[in-house]
Design a protein around this motif. Structure first.
Motif, PDB file in Angstrom:
ATOM      1  N   SER A 433       0.695  -1.169   0.188  1.00  0.00           N
ATOM      2  CA  SER A 433       0.225   0.098  -0.291  1.00  0.00           C
ATOM      3  C   SER A 433       0.475   1.200   0.293  1.00  0.00           C
ATOM      4  N   VAL A 434       1.049   1.839  -1.295  1.00  0.00           N
ATOM      5  CA  VAL A 434       1.464   3.649  -1.156  1.00  0.00           C
ATOM      6  C   VAL A 434       0.492   4.088  -0.768  1.00  0.00           C
ATOM      7  N   PRO A 435       1.202   5.321   0.512  1.00  0.00           N
ATOM      8  CA  PRO A 435       0.132   6.925   0.805  1.00  0.00           C
ATOM      9  C   PRO A 435      -0.043   7.393  -0.196  1.00  0.00           C
ATOM     10  N   ALA A 436      -0.834   8.254  -0.771  1.00  0.00           N
ATOM     11  CA  ALA A 436      -0.445   9.345  -1.645  1.00  0.00           C
ATOM     12  C   ALA A 436      -1.538  10.353  -1.336  1.00  0.00           C
ATOM     13  N   ARG A 437      -1.908  11.470  -1.949  1.00  0.00           N
ATOM     14  CA  ARG A 437      -2.307  12.933  -1.641  1.00  0.00           C
ATOM     15  C   ARG A 437      -2.987  12.625  -3.123  1.00  0.00           C
ATOM     16  N   LEU A 438      -4.740  12.773  -3.285  1.00  0.00           N
ATOM     17  CA  LEU A 438      -4.962  13.669  -4.760  1.00  0.00           C
ATOM     18  C   LEU A 438      -5.006  14.721  -4.240  1.00  0.00           C
ATOM     19  N   LYS A 439      -5.533  15.671  -5.298  1.00  0.00           N
ATOM     20  CA  LYS A 439      -5.096  16.850  -5.381  1.00  0.00           C
ATOM     21  C   LYS A 439      -7.235  16.607  -6.130  1.00  0.00           C
ATOM     22  N   LYS A 440      -7.544  17.794  -6.117  1.00  0.00           N
ATOM     23  CA  LYS A 440      -9.295  17.768  -6.321  1.00  0.00           C
ATOM     24  C   LYS A 440      -9.351  17.385  -8.132  1.00  0.00           C
ATOM     25  N   GLY A 441      -9.835  17.124  -8.590  1.00  0.00           N
ATOM     26  CA  GLY A 441     -10.091  16.664 -10.770  1.00  0.00           C
ATOM     27  C   GLY A 441      -9.637  15.143 -11.062  1.00  0.00           C
ATOM     28  N   THR A 442      -7.967  15.501 -12.041  1.00  0.00           N
ATOM     29  CA  THR A 442      -7.896  14.525 -12.526  1.00  0.00           C
ATOM     30  C   THR A 442      -6.715  14.559 -12.287  1.00  0.00           C
ATOM     31  N   ASN A 443      -5.934  12.589 -11.664  1.00  0.00           N
ATOM     32  CA  ASN A 443      -4.438  13.134 -11.330  1.00  0.00           C
ATOM     33  C   ASN A 443      -4.157  11.867 -12.184  1.00  0.00           C
ATOM     34  N   GLU A 444      -3.228  11.852 -12.340  1.00  0.00           N
ATOM     35  CA  GLU A 444      -2.660  11.029 -13.795  1.00  0.00           C
ATOM     36  C   GLU A 444      -1.325  10.141 -12.337  1.00  0.00           C
ATOM     37  N   LEU A 445      -1.801   8.834 -12.858  1.00  0.00           N
ATOM     38  CA  LEU A 445      -1.210   7.570 -11.652  1.00  0.00           C
ATOM     39  C   LEU A 445      -0.668   7.510 -13.001  1.00  0.00           C
ATOM     40  N   MET A 446       1.233   6.521 -12.897  1.00  0.00           N
ATOM     41  CA  MET A 446       1.711   5.942 -13.834  1.00  0.00           C
ATOM     42  C   MET A 446       2.360   5.338 -13.210  1.00  0.00           C
ATOM     43  N   VAL A 447       2.828   3.851 -13.263  1.00  0.00           N
ATOM     44  CA  VAL A 447       3.386   3.400 -12.627  1.00  0.00           C
ATOM     45  C   VAL A 447       4.603   2.003 -14.035  1.00  0.00           C
ATOM     46  N   LYS A 448       5.676   1.553 -13.423  1.00  0.00           N
ATOM     47  CA  LYS A 448       6.386   1.077 -14.061  1.00  0.00           C
ATOM     48  C   LYS A 448       7.333  -0.406 -13.703  1.00  0.00           C
ATOM     49  N   LEU A 449       6.598  -1.585 -14.744  1.00  0.00           N
ATOM     50  CA  LEU A 449       6.728  -3.054 -14.041  1.00  0.00           C
ATOM     51  C   LEU A 449       7.577  -3.231 -14.761  1.00  0.00           C
ATOM     52  N   SER A 450       8.451  -3.697 -14.223  1.00  0.00           N
ATOM     53  CA  SER A 450       9.280  -5.196 -14.944  1.00  0.00           C
ATOM     54  C   SER A 450       9.059  -6.682 -14.914  1.00  0.00           C
ATOM     55  N   ASN A 451       9.352  -7.553 -15.523  1.00  0.00           N
ATOM     56  CA  ASN A 451       8.854  -8.858 -15.909  1.00  0.00           C
ATOM     57  C   ASN A 451      10.685  -9.683 -15.506  1.00  0.00           C
ATOM     58  N   PHE A 452      10.772 -10.558 -14.573  1.00  0.00           N
ATOM     59  CA  PHE A 452      11.673 -11.656 -14.557  1.00  0.00           C
ATOM     60  C   PHE A 452      10.945 -12.748 -14.472  1.00  0.00           C
ATOM     61  N   GLU A 453      12.570 -13.807 -14.381  1.00  0.00           N
ATOM     62  CA  GLU A 453      12.032 -15.186 -13.971  1.00  0.00           C
ATOM     63  C   GLU A 453      11.785 -15.317 -12.677  1.00  0.00           C
ATOM     64  N   ASN A 454      11.138 -15.994 -12.242  1.00  0.00           N
ATOM     65  CA  ASN A 454      11.294 -16.298 -10.632  1.00  0.00           C
ATOM     66  C   ASN A 454      10.441 -17.224 -10.413  1.00  0.00           C
ATOM     67  N   VAL A 455       9.931 -17.438  -8.990  1.00  0.00           N
ATOM     68  CA  VAL A 455       9.028 -18.675  -8.592  1.00  0.00           C
ATOM     69  C   VAL A 455       8.056 -18.547  -9.361  1.00  0.00           C
ATOM     70  N   THR A 456       7.070 -17.912  -9.727  1.00  0.00           N
ATOM     71  CA  THR A 456       5.829 -17.794 -10.390  1.00  0.00           C
ATOM     72  C   THR A 456       6.089 -17.826 -11.721  1.00  0.00           C
ATOM     73  N   HIS A 457       7.378 -17.457 -12.334  1.00  0.00           N
ATOM     74  CA  HIS A 457       8.058 -17.833 -13.723  1.00  0.00           C
ATOM     75  C   HIS A 457       7.188 -16.711 -15.141  1.00  0.00           C
TER      76      HIS A 457
END
Length: 470
Positions: A433-457
């Motif tokens: 859980s990431v704490p964040a503060r939303l402003k009134k109106g439109t908020n832009e959320l962006m993420v970057k996600l990697s993908n590697f080999e591990n126990v969930t293949h």
């Protein structure tokens, strides 16, 4: 005292019961007619169904019997006075005969198809062992696809009036794509509520001859996105069904391949099954089951039990995302490197300065997005990659929230251009859980996600939901 079912132990039923049987013999039913073949009042449970449909014409007694539809009918199962059938499927498909084939021999924990092709006598019997529990009532009807004589027998257990029985009820989900998308994901099941998966059957007819049919990338189970997201990631097509290095005809109680046409390594069809037995896949709020696919004809049946009227609780989650990628990402330093989608402003057009990258629109399902559906650029090429996803969150006022992410492997989060942190783990799926503060109106959320080999293949799925803290 309740006892667990020997094949599906989450189904627990009373040890005291009266053994009952209903039979129906050689009832002529025409196409377009509906024949009720079973009716009982509960509480009870149907334990075994035997069906031997025969065409009215006696072609089954001739040497040139080549049926692939005459022994087929639509089977509908209604329980507890519900007017909607919980099972509504062609008999052959229900019993694992896919790809429009004539009935072939199938024997496993869920059902058995026994065929006779000896001399001048030809016939098929379909046996269903999936428990069908009911508290009030059970009705079963058949709608033949050609004029038929129907033979039907059901063995069931009648429990004393007022007996509490399992809350789970049998459901099935059949899907097909002819052909499926090339190097993408195929939806096998989308279930809301509480339950478990008892088994799956999958058939593939090869249309894409660029590779073998079982190089699809395996299954992705996205579970309980609303309440406690977690995943199961498959290994590869045949491995998920307990086979190895391709298909080969074999049948056991839990896993097998019932039909296999082999032309060459790059020209073959197959039908495989897996029943989970003492290892059912449970879900408390929802289930999304995808599998990798190629441009081949694909059919699946999922057998699951669900608590009636249970639904996924509401969750605040973005309705859709833009996904950009994939990008090379072989190590943590590469992951921290700023890619083109970070540098540009405004719309992602697929190009920034000298860098071109694909941009996809993704609809959220039960809080989930599966990056591998959109960023698959080959069978194994989605490993050692990263991608970006961007969405908007509307807020009527400024407020503090917790943004919950379920993800695998590394994740960086931005809100309105502010970096909220990079979260790294190297072993398994994780929820933060990431704490964040939303402003009134439109908020832009962006993420970057990697993908590697591990126990969930190489699982490349993410769940995102927003919870108020004020």
């Amino acid at each position: 005292m309740n006892l667990p079912d020997p094949n599906f132990p989450l189904i627990q039923l009373p040890a005291q019961f009266r053994s009952r049987r209903q039979t129906l013999r050689d009832r002529q039913v025409a196409v377009g007619e509906t024949k009720e073949v079973f009716r009982a009042r509960g509480p009870g449970c149907v334990r075994h169904i035997w069906i031997s449909p025969n065409p009215i014409s006696d072609t089954r007694f001739t040497e040139d019997y080549t049926d692939n539809s005459n022994t087929n009918a639509v089977l509908k199962i209604y329980v507890d006075d519900d007017r909607r059938p919980l099972v509504n499927m062609e008999l052959k498909r229900l019993c694992g005969v896919l790809l429009d084939q004539s009935p072939y021999r199938v024997v496993n924990a869920g059902f058995a198809v026994l065929t006779r092709r000896s001399g001048s006598v030809h016939g098929d019997s379909f046996n269903i062992y999936l428990p069908i529990p009911f508290a009030k009532s059970c009705r079963i009807t058949m709608e033949p696809l050609v004029d038929q004589f129907i033979r039907f027998m059901a063995d069931w257990q009648q429990f004393p009036e007022g007996t509490d029985i399992t809350p789970y009820r049998l459901h099935t989900a059949y899907r097909s794509e002819h052909p499926a998308s090339h190097h993408s994901s195929y939806l096998m099941a989308d279930v809301s509520g509480k339950g478990f998966v008892a088994g799956i059957v999958k058939g593939i007819r090869q249309r894409d001859y660029s590779d073998v049919i079982f190089h699809t990338g395996g299954q992705v189970w996205m579970i309980d996105g609303e309440t406690g997201p977690h995943v199961i990631r498959g290994y590869n097509e045949e491995d998920d069904f307990g086979l190895c290095f391709g298909y080969h005809e074999v049948m056991t109680r839990w896993i097998g391949c019932t039909y296999h046409r082999y032309g060459t390594e790059y020209d073959q069809d197959g039908v495989v099954y897996r029943f989970f037995g003492t290892d059912p896949v449970r879900f408390d709020s929802s289930l999304l089951l995808h599998c990798g696919c190629r441009a081949d004809d694909t059919e699946t049946v999922v057998y699951y039990y669900r608590v009636p009227e249970s639904q996924a609780p509401p969750a605040t989650s973005p309705e859709s995302w833009e996904i950009a990628g994939p990008f090379e990402c072989g190590n943590y330093e590469q992951f921290l490197h700023s890619e083109a989608p970070e540098e540009g402003t405004g719309a992602w057009t697929g190009q920034f300065q000298e860098t071109e990258f694909p941009v996809h629109s993704a609809k959220t399902e039960h809080t989930w997005i599966d990056f591998s559906t959109y960023c698959r650029d080959g069978f194994q090429d989605q490993l050692d990659r990263s991608a970006y996803a961007r969405t908007t969150i509307e807020s009527a006022e400024e407020r503090s929230v917790q943004i919950r992410f379920g993800f695998d492997d590394w994740l960086t989060v931005w809100l309105n251009g502010e970096n909220l942190g990079t979260f790294r783990h190297d072993h398994d799926f994780e929820v933060i859980s990431v704490p964040a503060r939303l402003k009134k109106g439109t908020n832009e959320l962006m993420v970057k996600l990697s993908n590697f080999e591990n126990v969930t293949h190489g699982c490349w799925a993410m769940s995102c939901s927003i919870d108020d803290t004020e």
